[in-house]
Design a protein around this motif. Structure first.
Motif, mmCIF file in Angstrom:
data_model
loop_
_atom_site.group_PDB
_atom_site.id
_atom_site.type_symbol
_atom_site.label_atom_id
_atom_site.label_comp_id
_atom_site.label_asym_id
_atom_site.label_seq_id
_atom_site.Cartn_x
_atom_site.Cartn_y
_atom_site.Cartn_z
ATOM 1 N N GLN A 75 -9.244 6.131 17.026
ATOM 2 C CA GLN A 75 -10.653 5.851 17.253
ATOM 3 C C GLN A 75 -11.314 5.328 15.992
ATOM 4 O O GLN A 75 -10.939 5.700 14.881
ATOM 5 N N VAL A 76 -12.309 4.483 16.191
ATOM 6 C CA VAL A 76 -13.127 3.965 15.099
ATOM 7 C C VAL A 76 -14.579 4.176 15.497
ATOM 8 O O VAL A 76 -15.002 3.756 16.579
ATOM 9 N N VAL A 77 -15.337 4.841 14.626
ATOM 10 C CA VAL A 77 -16.762 5.032 14.862
ATOM 11 C C VAL A 77 -17.494 4.097 13.907
ATOM 12 O O VAL A 77 -17.337 4.192 12.686
ATOM 13 N N ILE A 99 -17.220 2.455 8.346
ATOM 14 C CA ILE A 99 -16.677 2.993 9.595
ATOM 15 C C ILE A 99 -16.079 4.365 9.310
ATOM 16 O O ILE A 99 -15.847 4.726 8.157
ATOM 17 N N THR A 100 -15.819 5.090 10.369
ATOM 18 C CA THR A 100 -15.018 6.307 10.290
ATOM 19 C C THR A 100 -13.813 6.081 11.185
ATOM 20 O O THR A 100 -13.962 5.831 12.386
ATOM 21 N N TYR A 101 -12.624 6.129 10.596
ATOM 22 C CA TYR A 101 -11.376 5.928 11.325
ATOM 23 C C TYR A 101 -10.799 7.302 11.626
ATOM 24 O O TYR A 101 -10.625 8.118 10.721
ATOM 25 N N ILE A 102 -10.527 7.554 12.896
ATOM 26 C CA ILE A 102 -9.981 8.858 13.287
ATOM 27 C C ILE A 102 -8.584 8.636 13.867
ATOM 28 O O ILE A 102 -8.435 8.147 14.990
ATOM 29 N N PRO A 103 -7.542 8.976 13.098
ATOM 30 C CA PRO A 103 -6.162 8.752 13.557
ATOM 31 C C PRO A 103 -5.732 9.753 14.624
ATOM 32 O O PRO A 103 -6.508 10.631 15.017
ATOM 33 N N ASN A 104 -4.483 9.627 15.052
ATOM 34 C CA ASN A 104 -3.878 10.533 16.040
ATOM 35 C C ASN A 104 -4.685 10.597 17.333
ATOM 36 O O ASN A 104 -4.984 11.666 17.839
ATOM 37 N N SER A 161 -7.790 12.778 17.219
ATOM 38 C CA SER A 161 -7.688 14.210 16.929
ATOM 39 C C SER A 161 -7.336 14.483 15.469
ATOM 40 O O SER A 161 -7.230 15.639 15.077
ATOM 41 N N GLY A 162 -7.167 13.441 14.663
ATOM 42 C CA GLY A 162 -6.793 13.606 13.260
ATOM 43 C C GLY A 162 -7.998 13.792 12.348
ATOM 44 O O GLY A 162 -9.145 13.855 12.801
#
Length: 106
Positions: free
Chosen positions: A73-75, A23-28, A31-32
């Motif tokens: 967000q999680v992709v 996965i790709t974890y995108i914090p904030n 926007s992180g």
């Protein structure tokens, strides 16, 4: 105490390497700086299973994603994007659980 933390960290790493999906974890709130890591897909553990757009509960390594929060967000590996609806950390030595919902419910 340090020995227990080290052993649980090794166990978490073994679980993720065996059962984890990329996965790709995108914090904030998305926007992180993206964090490429692994997540273990699990049956519902958080009271979210009847909510619209619910996808799954996933287990993620707190050493990789240090400050998970609602709205992140999680992709998934297939490119589908999800929103973290809730985060639960059962104990200080385990993986945290995040309830994921589709960004757009089809």
């Amino acid at each position: 105490m340090a020995a227990w933390a080290q052993q649980s960290g090794l166990a978490n790493k073994a679980l993720l390497s065996t059962f984890g999906e990329p996965i790709t974890y995108i914090p904030n709130k998305g926007s992180g700086e993206p964090i490429v890591t692994l997540a273990i897909l699990d049956k519902p553990q958080i009271d979210q299973s009847t909510s619209p757009g619910y996808f799954a509960d996933v287990h993620i390594d707190p050493l990789q994603v240090t400050s998970p929060a609602r709205g992140d967000q999680v992709v998934w590996a297939d490119g589908v994007s999800y929103i973290v609806a809730k985060v639960v950390r059962p104990d200080p030595y385990s993986l945290f659980i995040a309830a994921l919902h589709r960004r757009v419910d089809p």
